[in-house]
Design an enzyme around this catalytic site. Structure first.
Site, PDB file in Angstrom:
ATOM      1  N   ASN A  11      -6.450   6.123  -2.286  1.00 18.37           N
ATOM      2  CA  ASN A  11      -6.016   6.952  -1.249  1.00 18.37           C
ATOM      3  C   ASN A  11      -4.937   8.102  -1.906  1.00 18.37           C
ATOM      4  O   ASN A  11      -4.692   8.072  -3.041  1.00 18.37           O
ATOM      5  CB  ASN A  11      -4.701   5.794  -0.614  1.00 18.37           C
ATOM      6  CG  ASN A  11      -5.430   4.804   0.452  1.00 18.37           C
ATOM      7  OD1 ASN A  11      -6.548   5.202   0.869  1.00 18.37           O
ATOM      8  ND2 ASN A  11      -4.581   3.790   0.228  1.00 18.37           N
ATOM      9  N   LYS A  40      -4.364   0.607  -3.229  1.00 15.02           N
ATOM     10  CA  LYS A  40      -4.325  -0.391  -4.107  1.00 15.02           C
ATOM     11  C   LYS A  40      -5.450  -0.821  -5.098  1.00 15.02           C
ATOM     12  O   LYS A  40      -5.118  -1.192  -6.342  1.00 15.02           O
ATOM     13  CB  LYS A  40      -4.221  -1.846  -3.340  1.00 15.02           C
ATOM     14  CG  LYS A  40      -3.061  -2.004  -2.352  1.00 15.02           C
ATOM     15  CD  LYS A  40      -2.982  -3.338  -1.656  1.00 15.02           C
ATOM     16  CE  LYS A  40      -1.543  -3.721  -0.987  1.00 15.02           C
ATOM     17  NZ  LYS A  40      -0.356  -3.640  -2.231  1.00 15.02           N
ATOM     18  N   GLY A  41      -6.669  -0.394  -4.664  1.00 14.23           N
ATOM     19  CA  GLY A  41      -7.696  -0.459  -5.793  1.00 14.23           C
ATOM     20  C   GLY A  41      -7.456   0.528  -6.869  1.00 14.23           C
ATOM     21  O   GLY A  41      -7.652  -0.066  -8.054  1.00 14.23           O
ATOM     22  N   THR A 219       3.496 -14.257  -5.999  1.00 12.99           N
ATOM     23  CA  THR A 219       4.491 -13.324  -6.587  1.00 12.99           C
ATOM     24  C   THR A 219       5.542 -13.444  -5.693  1.00 12.99           C
ATOM     25  O   THR A 219       5.638 -13.568  -4.426  1.00 12.99           O
ATOM     26  CB  THR A 219       4.059 -12.002  -6.912  1.00 12.99           C
ATOM     27  OG1 THR A 219       3.407 -11.337  -5.374  1.00 12.99           O
ATOM     28  CG2 THR A 219       2.813 -12.006  -7.759  1.00 12.99           C
ATOM     29  N   ALA A 249       4.148   0.503  -6.395  1.00 15.45           N
ATOM     30  CA  ALA A 249       2.849  -0.073  -7.200  1.00 15.45           C
ATOM     31  C   ALA A 249       3.021  -1.278  -7.948  1.00 15.45           C
ATOM     32  O   ALA A 249       2.435  -1.700  -8.714  1.00 15.45           O
ATOM     33  CB  ALA A 249       2.179   1.144  -8.089  1.00 15.45           C
ATOM     34  N   ALA A 250       4.288  -2.082  -7.714  1.00 14.16           N
ATOM     35  CA  ALA A 250       4.780  -3.115  -8.554  1.00 14.16           C
ATOM     36  C   ALA A 250       3.629  -4.104  -8.472  1.00 14.16           C
ATOM     37  O   ALA A 250       3.136  -4.741  -9.617  1.00 14.16           O
ATOM     38  CB  ALA A 250       6.036  -3.501  -8.327  1.00 14.16           C
ATOM     39  N   GLY A 251       3.322  -4.642  -7.232  1.00 11.30           N
ATOM     40  CA  GLY A 251       2.441  -5.579  -7.099  1.00 11.30           C
ATOM     41  C   GLY A 251       1.046  -5.210  -7.904  1.00 11.30           C
ATOM     42  O   GLY A 251       0.203  -6.164  -8.687  1.00 11.30           O
ATOM     43  N   ASP A 252       0.650  -4.072  -7.884  1.00  9.65           N
ATOM     44  CA  ASP A 252      -0.860  -3.660  -8.353  1.00  9.65           C
ATOM     45  C   ASP A 252      -0.646  -3.559  -9.736  1.00  9.65           C
ATOM     46  O   ASP A 252      -1.360  -3.970 -10.522  1.00  9.65           O
ATOM     47  CB  ASP A 252      -0.992  -2.305  -7.978  1.00  9.65           C
ATOM     48  CG  ASP A 252      -1.204  -2.311  -6.229  1.00  9.65           C
ATOM     49  OD1 ASP A 252      -1.855  -3.014  -5.687  1.00  9.65           O
ATOM     50  OD2 ASP A 252      -1.147  -1.241  -5.662  1.00  9.65           O
ATOM     51  N   ARG A 285      10.524   3.456 -12.135  1.00 11.19           N
ATOM     52  CA  ARG A 285       9.866   4.943 -12.107  1.00 11.19           C
ATOM     53  C   ARG A 285       9.453   5.088 -10.694  1.00 11.19           C
ATOM     54  O   ARG A 285       9.087   4.283 -10.105  1.00 11.19           O
ATOM     55  CB  ARG A 285       8.740   5.101 -13.074  1.00 11.19           C
ATOM     56  CG  ARG A 285       8.958   4.422 -14.366  1.00 11.19           C
ATOM     57  CD  ARG A 285       7.989   4.399 -15.347  1.00 11.19           C
ATOM     58  NE  ARG A 285       8.174   4.271 -16.641  1.00 11.19           N
ATOM     59  CZ  ARG A 285       7.466   4.148 -17.881  1.00 11.19           C
ATOM     60  NH1 ARG A 285       6.061   3.773 -17.674  1.00 11.19           N
ATOM     61  NH2 ARG A 285       7.568   3.740 -18.916  1.00 11.19           N
ATOM     62  N   GLY A 287       6.842   6.655  -7.818  1.00  6.27           N
ATOM     63  CA  GLY A 287       5.488   6.678  -7.723  1.00  6.27           C
ATOM     64  C   GLY A 287       4.651   5.767  -7.851  1.00  6.27           C
ATOM     65  O   GLY A 287       5.004   4.481  -8.087  1.00  6.27           O
TER      66      GLY A 287
END
Length: 307
Positions: A11, A40-41, A219, A249-252, A285, A287
């Site tokens: 995305n 996510k990917g 998580t 993007a922490a989970g990713d 951070r 982004g």
């Protein structure tokens, strides 16, 4: 070095910063808008690469102006992009609002991600077969993800599945999943029961194991992560205390780092600790992909937090 395939979304994130999220019908002023490659990917591909894996990104971008930039960004991060497919029409878009506390709300417009088909996956499978594991999420059509799970089982490839955005996972999929990685809201959506305490966390994980998943990582944000598998191994990992700026993007980051560590042969507890450290750095951070730490940064962070 391990090789992983991420099969999922790519995305462009359109990010607005606000003091607080608007209530229904309310208008709030933003502090600025930025454009950042995400999905996510793609985020998990960047995280896995940063953690030390060779990564094939199997996904789709559109023929619009965003497509070239999204592929170039992945390549710049070291992700292998020969398996990214071009589709007519728009690329995937994510409209993200981040408040002063670093919490985010996200609206997805699937674009090319929604047109990634099992046939597309089959054409890229010769590359996927080189991998020890695949990472999947819920931002591409379910039939494509499920096809990937079935093909992975046939090829002896481990499956890491992050059911986000959350939905009721069909029961026939659970036995195909080696690592089911999800947060509390996703666990609640799948099990149908609230997950708001230690007992409820254990109940949710046991329900998912009973459904057939080989192992589950729940998580818990600032409260860390909880692991259990079919053999009864249980591990609870505390989160590292940091001041969050943006949790996008922490989970990713956690998932890509955990998968890399496990595929390298690290023990579950060590893999969880490595993933938790990488996620902790990322939330300090701004982004998505640009917030993902390199492996050496995560190792240095862990050394600073020994004991």
């Amino acid at each position: 070095m391990v090789t992983i395939a991420v099969i999922g979304s790519i995305n462009m994130d359109v990010v607005n910063s606000v003091g607080k999220h608007p209530l229904p019908g309310e208008t709030v002023h933003g502090f600025g808008t930025s454009y950042s490659p995400g999905g996510k990917g793609a985020n998990q591909a960047v995280a896995s690469t940063a953690a030390g894996s060779d990564v094939y990104m199997v996904g789709a971008v559109g023929s619009d102006a965003f497509g070239d930039g999204l592929v170039s960004s992945l390549a710049d991060h070291g992700v292998l992009t020969k398996t990214v497919i071009r589709k007519a029409g728009t690329s995937g878009l994510a409209f993200i609002t981040v408040d002063a506390a670093g919490e985010n709300n996200i609206i997805l417009s699937s674009g090319a991600n929604g047109r990634l088909s099992p046939e597309d996956l089959e054409r890229q499978w010769p590359f996927v077969e080189k991998c020890s594991a695949i990472l999947l999420q819920n931002e591409i059509p379910w039939e494509t993800s499920f096809s990937a799970m079935r093909r992975a089982q046939e090829s002896g490839i481990r499956v890491y599945f992050n059911p986000a955005p959350a939905f009721r996972v069909p029961e026939e999929a659970f036995p195909l999943i080696h690592y089911l990685i999800l947060n509390e809201s996703e666990a609640e959506a799948i099990t149908g029961s609230p997950v708001d305490g230690v007992k409820q966390e254990a109940d949710a994980v046991q329900t998912l194991l009973a459904a057939g998943a080989k192992s589950v990582v729940l998580t818990l944000g600032s409260r860390g992560a909880y692991y259990m598998d079919q053999q009864g191994e249980t591990t609870r990992m505390e989160a590292f205390a940091v001041d969050p700026v943006d949790t996008t993007a922490a989970g990713d980051t956690f998932i890509g780092s955990f998968a890399t560590a496990r595929e390298e042969g690290y023990a579950v507890a060590d893999s969880l600790r490595f993933a938790s450290a990488a996620a902790a750095i990322s939330v300090t951070r701004q982004g998505a992909q640009q917030s993902v730490p390199k492996r050496e940064e995560t190792v240095a962070f862990l050394q600073q937090h020994e004991g």
